[in-house]
Design an enzyme around this catalytic site. Structure first.
Site, PDB file in Angstrom:
ATOM      1  N   ARG A 206       3.527  15.838  -3.279  1.00 19.50           N
ATOM      2  CA  ARG A 206       3.758  17.002  -4.468  1.00 19.50           C
ATOM      3  C   ARG A 206       4.538  15.908  -6.272  1.00 19.50           C
ATOM      4  O   ARG A 206       5.296  16.083  -6.036  1.00 19.50           O
ATOM      5  CB  ARG A 206       3.235  18.558  -4.822  1.00 19.50           C
ATOM      6  CG  ARG A 206       1.733  18.893  -4.120  1.00 19.50           C
ATOM      7  CD  ARG A 206       0.566  18.997  -5.149  1.00 19.50           C
ATOM      8  NE  ARG A 206      -0.615  19.282  -4.777  1.00 19.50           N
ATOM      9  CZ  ARG A 206      -1.107  18.706  -3.849  1.00 19.50           C
ATOM     10  NH1 ARG A 206      -0.783  17.401  -3.908  1.00 19.50           N
ATOM     11  NH2 ARG A 206      -2.728  19.294  -3.079  1.00 19.50           N
ATOM     12  N   HIS A 254      -1.932   9.292  -7.374  1.00 13.37           N
ATOM     13  CA  HIS A 254      -2.815  10.129  -6.394  1.00 13.37           C
ATOM     14  C   HIS A 254      -3.831   9.658  -5.323  1.00 13.37           C
ATOM     15  O   HIS A 254      -5.176  10.284  -5.215  1.00 13.37           O
ATOM     16  CB  HIS A 254      -3.183  11.264  -7.259  1.00 13.37           C
ATOM     17  CG  HIS A 254      -3.151  12.158  -6.681  1.00 13.37           C
ATOM     18  ND1 HIS A 254      -2.738  13.895  -6.899  1.00 13.37           N
ATOM     19  CD2 HIS A 254      -3.238  12.731  -4.784  1.00 13.37           C
ATOM     20  CE1 HIS A 254      -2.713  14.877  -6.093  1.00 13.37           C
ATOM     21  NE2 HIS A 254      -3.334  14.194  -4.171  1.00 13.37           N
TER      22      HIS A 254
END
Lengths: 291, 291
Positions: A206, A254
């Site tokens: 993250r 991502h």
């Protein structure tokens, strides 16, 4: 798959009762006031956004996605990044842009210790694949209570003191931690300063694990030789963000590990079936610990 | 290590008899007229240049380098390139230069068949590492006579018909063949035209395996989606060569696998000792077949 395509919309539900909400990063508020909800099944492995949404019903069981295809994809990305850092392929790419033919020294994989932060399903798969290639692997887990069985070639460490000791021996750090109040900002100046000069950082978990300014400073001081970053405080990464243009940062969108619809559908079906037949639900999140 | 630093020079020898010449790509003529020579030990795995040098004494045994560290380095490069082609990391690198956030579809490794050309020591190590990651691997060897034991997950094919059949099922071709009169120019339009559109080519063996114009044409037609090239007809690759600037070519500076001085020294020492004590020499080249 694009996350929001799978999110339920309130309008579609039209007030009918809903047993199971199958969600992939839904907009905050999407799960408020659903009548009869008995299971929230995430299609993502990380549930930090669902936990941060105060409108998600707290008493409804919440299950993470644990998808073998996604675990494998994560291990592939980690292995690719480690090979590239170890063998200098990012430097060769930079040299190519200057038409520069410049072979550099070659280390053996057993000379490149790798530290994997996080030793859940993805951490275990990643540690195993790295150890198969000959890398000396330390897998670190914050919590000493629930350490999985060890794998050949993988040393497991727990607790803060062990983390600080491992960092000094590490050439490549791979972050696969869940995002919790305990791990937010863990990739900060204090941690990075323990690494040997020129180490590589691979953040696949993250964006909020990183203090971006500290990562940038560590790159500029040479503490970090290169960073492979798949996740960011703001996603998509804004076009004017300096990471895009930093010569020693590799930006991924991502994409380190996506949910595989084929295997994930089976995982969801098993949990829906368990709910219907009264069997135990799999991969439930312990809200107090955050994963 | 820089090749020529290890080459013997005639001046240094000053007419003394020489039992063993330990060479790494010496300038043509270096080995002519050495008195008493009983073994030529190459520090390189590929001996095509030594065989092409008519001044190398033909009756003196010639041994190739078979170095486990070099085999492992080759497998690492092949695995890195395969992971990058499979998971689109070269495309992400191009997107990064345009600050473009664009995740693309993710395939599982078992959906990406890989063809390894050459099934000697390096081919076997590479095939094994790829199969461990879940890639369906076909290893092709020209000669049906000397096929090594099969490895789990690796299908071995021999002969031209099997090669043509395998190509149509291949997403990534990795060339690890020795350079001989039989394999020179094998990466030509005819072979490339058998591949599915968008396949990847990884040439880690010799530049002369490629017909460069055919590779360039296959890239421009889209037959090849990307090429990872470590070896070239002329090395260093001339700065004005179009490969340097092609958006779908990754240029490496003949660095896919370097001799590791530590393990290679032991290989050499064993052969020198074998020569001294009359035991059989290892890794001798069959000059008629070229490797």
């Amino acid at each position: 798959m694009p996350a929001h395509h799978l999110a339920l919309t309130r309008a579609e539900l039209a007030g009918d009762p809903v047993d199971v909400a199958i969600v992939a990063n839904p907009p905050p508020g999407s799960l408020a006031d659903l009548r009869g909800l008995r299971l929230i099944q995430s299609l993502w492995a990380g549930v930090d956004r669902l936990l941060a949404d105060a409108t998600v019903p707290q008493q409804v069981p919440l299950a993470r996605m644990v998808d073998s295809a996604m675990n494998q994809a994560m291990a592939e990305t980690a292995l690719w990044a480690t090979l590239a850092l170890h063998r200098g392929f990012f430097r060769y790419a930079a040299n190519q842009r200057a038409a520069q033919w410049l072979p550099h020294d070659q280390r053996r994989s057993d000379e490149v210790p790798v530290l994997v932060l996080g030793y859940g399903q993805m951490g275990q798969m990643t540690a195993k694949r790295l150890a198969q290639q000959g890398y000396p692997v330390t897998a670190w887990r914050r919590d000493a209570g629930q350490v999985p069985a060890s794998l050949p070639g993988v040393q497991v460490a727990t607790g803060e003191a062990a983390l600080l000791a491992a960092l000094a021996q590490t050439q490549v750090v791979i972050n696969l931690l869940p995002l919790t109040s305990e791990t937010r900002g863990i990739l900060c100046a204090q941690l990075l300063s323990r690494l040997p000069t020129g180490a590589g950082l691979v953040n696949l978990a993250r964006g909020a694990h990183m203090v971006e300014a500290d990562v940038m400073a560590a790159l500029d001081s040479g503490r970090l030789g290169h960073a492979v970053l798949d996740v960011f405080a703001t996603e998509p990464l804004p076009t004017d963000h300096p990471f895009w243009r930093h010569p020693r940062v590799t930006v991924l969108p991502h994409a380190a590990a996506m949910t595989d619809a084929r295997s994930a559908a089976q995982v969801v079906a098993r949990n829906v079936d368990a709910l219907a037949t009264g069997r135990p639900l799999a991969h439930l999140v312990a809200r107090y610990r955050g994963y």
